[in-house]
Design a protein around this motif. Structure first.
Motif, PDB file in Angstrom:
ATOM      1  N   TYR A 146     -24.326  -2.971  -2.821  1.00  0.00           N
ATOM      2  CA  TYR A 146     -24.080  -3.389  -1.433  1.00  0.00           C
ATOM      3  C   TYR A 146     -25.349  -3.986  -0.819  1.00  0.00           C
ATOM      4  CZ  TYR A 146     -19.601  -0.834  -1.708  1.00  0.00           C
ATOM      5  OH  TYR A 146     -18.346  -0.397  -2.076  1.00  0.00           O
ATOM      6  N   HIS A 175      -6.397   1.465  -6.267  1.00  0.00           N
ATOM      7  CA  HIS A 175      -7.284   1.317  -5.106  1.00  0.00           C
ATOM      8  C   HIS A 175      -6.463   1.308  -3.830  1.00  0.00           C
ATOM      9  CE1 HIS A 175     -10.970   0.397  -3.077  1.00  0.00           C
ATOM     10  NE2 HIS A 175     -10.617  -0.818  -2.711  1.00  0.00           N
ATOM     11  N   VAL A 185     -20.331   3.457  -6.849  1.00  0.00           N
ATOM     12  CA  VAL A 185     -19.952   2.042  -6.851  1.00  0.00           C
ATOM     13  C   VAL A 185     -21.186   1.238  -6.450  1.00  0.00           C
ATOM     14  CG1 VAL A 185     -18.424   0.292  -5.881  1.00  0.00           C
ATOM     15  CG2 VAL A 185     -17.538   2.582  -6.376  1.00  0.00           C
ATOM     16  N   TYR A 218     -19.784  -3.174   5.512  1.00  0.00           N
ATOM     17  CA  TYR A 218     -19.949  -3.738   4.159  1.00  0.00           C
ATOM     18  C   TYR A 218     -20.578  -5.137   4.225  1.00  0.00           C
ATOM     19  CZ  TYR A 218     -16.128  -0.391   2.963  1.00  0.00           C
ATOM     20  OH  TYR A 218     -15.328   0.706   2.794  1.00  0.00           O
ATOM     21  N   GLN A 276      -6.261  -0.189 -14.531  1.00  0.00           N
ATOM     22  CA  GLN A 276      -6.014  -0.164 -13.084  1.00  0.00           C
ATOM     23  C   GLN A 276      -4.591  -0.632 -12.800  1.00  0.00           C
ATOM     24  OE1 GLN A 276      -8.063  -1.009  -8.942  1.00  0.00           O
ATOM     25  NE2 GLN A 276      -8.450  -2.707 -10.321  1.00  0.00           N
ATOM     26  N   ARG A 324      -3.805  -7.020  -5.134  1.00  0.00           N
ATOM     27  CA  ARG A 324      -5.088  -7.700  -5.327  1.00  0.00           C
ATOM     28  C   ARG A 324      -5.451  -7.671  -6.807  1.00  0.00           C
ATOM     29  NH1 ARG A 324     -10.881  -5.545  -3.078  1.00  0.00           N
ATOM     30  NH2 ARG A 324     -10.399  -3.939  -4.607  1.00  0.00           N
ATOM     31  N   GLY A 345     -18.394   3.949  -2.384  1.00  0.00           N
ATOM     32  CA  GLY A 345     -19.414   2.915  -2.257  1.00  0.00           C
ATOM     33  C   GLY A 345     -20.075   3.074  -0.897  1.00  0.00           C
ATOM     34  N   ILE A 346     -19.414   2.568   0.136  1.00  0.00           N
ATOM     35  CA  ILE A 346     -20.026   2.473   1.468  1.00  0.00           C
ATOM     36  C   ILE A 346     -20.542   3.819   1.994  1.00  0.00           C
ATOM     37  CG2 ILE A 346     -17.894   2.750   2.842  1.00  0.00           C
ATOM     38  CD1 ILE A 346     -20.660   0.157   3.530  1.00  0.00           C
ATOM     39  N   LYS A 379     -21.551  -2.241  -7.081  1.00  0.00           N
ATOM     40  CA  LYS A 379     -21.273  -3.681  -7.138  1.00  0.00           C
ATOM     41  C   LYS A 379     -22.068  -4.412  -6.061  1.00  0.00           C
ATOM     42  CE  LYS A 379     -17.155  -2.957  -4.271  1.00  0.00           C
ATOM     43  NZ  LYS A 379     -15.691  -2.791  -4.297  1.00  0.00           N
ATOM     44  N   SER A 437     -14.453   5.595  -0.639  1.00  0.00           N
ATOM     45  CA  SER A 437     -15.082   6.439   0.381  1.00  0.00           C
ATOM     46  C   SER A 437     -14.056   7.001   1.357  1.00  0.00           C
ATOM     47  CB  SER A 437     -16.115   5.627   1.175  1.00  0.00           C
ATOM     48  OG  SER A 437     -17.135   5.177   0.328  1.00  0.00           O
TER      49      SER A 437
END
Ligand SMILES: *Cc1c(COP(=O)(O)O)cnc(C)c1O
Length: 385
Positions: A54, A178, A48, A361, A142, A149, A231-232, A50, A214
């Protein structure tokens, strides 16, 4: 060596006119990717990237992940995918988590960017685009499993399935959802979302599932599906709140001292005079402020480090500078041009986030562009010609 971070580069910082230097360790990123890949095998791990990976540089990060075998990349907005596309070889796929805004579908189709379709309307528009360009287009679906969201809501599942059966213009690569609370291992929300995802997967038995971010990776195999989306954790952030962090730090940040002074007891420090010294105090002002992502909420509570010694922030964090109490260091240890550690061996992104009352983040994505950025372990370009 300056304040505990190897490879002292004070001179380089000064010659660049930078506020400090930010080091991104791409070798550590690569090890984190391998660690996560091993954790989820035989499932695969995407990257990820985006928000400019990060804040760490999407092009460099994605190129290095590609060299580690990563082929699937997630961005949030189409513009990010458009920028990243030329940096990656053609067998890399880029997915847009937010889906496409009306009017950008044709360009996305031409760029070979794959949308994550979040609603019946987006699917319809993408299907119309496929008809317009005269070929099948790829997409990811999705589903909303309880975060409210993004993603296809329960009442749109039947129309979506109907459209997919009727029109053969779209090829769905996989379905995804998600997790809202993946960093909280004990919450029942994870199990509820997993149960909902399993129900949806039952309605699309031929399609692979992507579920875990994650935190979700460390909730166990039931959450992995065929593809995870960390991601993180790639960037060294703790995937699970309150548990030991299995990831390696990727970012370090040192900033320069601009001025030092010694003030008597009873001296006001900073905007608003919110801090008044209670003793003779040695102070240093460092070239980092809230415009650099050293958040204003660190006023009177955050710290930086030198030689492993904690140097507390005194008074308010300003836009471009922050004053710290250096009384616990030997006199003369810090002077104009010396570097102090903001992120490094003594302070992780999670430590700084905790003091600032936020999450790692926000620390990473807030890091400003007044630092000299250095990448350790950058691969040669993977794109030729
Ligand atoms: C941002 C995001 C991720 C990555 O989350 P991390 O917690 O950073 O691992 C994965 N999936 C979706 C849909 C996201 O928005």
């Amino acid at each position: 060596m300056d304040c505990g971070i190897p490879e002292y580069e004070g001179r380089r910082v000064t010659s660049q006119g930078a506020a400090g230097h930010l080091t991104v360790d791409l070798d550590a990123l690569a090890r984190n990717y391998q660690r996560l890949s091993a954790e989820v095998a035989p499932a695969r791990a995407a990257g990820v990237v985006k928000a400019d990976a990060y804040g760490l540089g999407a092009e460099r990060v994605a190129t290095r992940l590609y060299a580690q075998g990563c082929r699937l990349f997630f961005v949030a907005q189409y513009i990010e995918g458009k920028r990243l596309r030329p940096a990656l070889p053609s067998d890399a796929q880029i997915f847009v988590l937010n889906g496409l805004q009306p009017g950008s579908e044709l360009a996305a189709a031409q760029d070979g960017i794959v949308p994550v379709v979040n609603s019946f309307e987006q699917l319809q528009r993408w299907s119309d685009t496929a008809n317009a360009v005269g070929r099948r287009l790829l997409a990811v679906l999705q589903f909303d499993t309880g975060m409210s969201r993004l993603g296809i809501p329960p009442e749109e599942r039947t129309p979506v399935a109907g459209l997919l059966n009727a029109a053969h213009s779209i090829e769905i690569l996989f379905i995804m959802s998600h997790l809202a609370s993946a960093d909280e291992a004990q919450t029942g929300q994870n199990r509820d979302q997993l149960a909902e995802m399993s129900r949806i997967a039952g309605e699309f038995p031929e399609l692979a599932v992507s579920f875990a971010n994650s935190g979700g990776i460390f909730l166990g195999g039931a959450y992995h599906g065929a593809l995870v989306r960390p991601g993180i954790a790639l960037y060294g952030g703790a995937p699970t709140a309150g548990a030991p962090n299995p990831m390696e730090p990727v970012v370090s940040l040192e900033v320069a001292v601009v001025q030092t002074r010694t003030v008597p007891s009873g001296t006001k420090v900073g905007y608003g005079g919110t801090h008044i010294t209670t003793d003779e105090t040695h102070l240093a002002t460092i070239s980092v402020g809230y415009a650099d992502g050293f958040l204003r909420s660190l006023s009177g509570r955050g710290a930086v480090y030198c030689d492993g010694v904690r140097l507390p922030v005194v008074g308010r964090v300003s836009m471009d500078s922050t004053t710290i109490d250096i009384s616990s260091l030997p006199e003369g240890r810090l002077k104009l041009g010396s570097l102090v550690e903001v992120l490094g061996p003594h302070q992780t992104i999670d430590d700084l986030a905790r003091d600032a009352g936020t999450i790692s983040y926000e620390i990473l994505t807030g890091l400003g562009d007044r630092f000299e950025r250095r990448y350790r372990g950058a691969p040669r370009s993977t794109v030729t010609g």
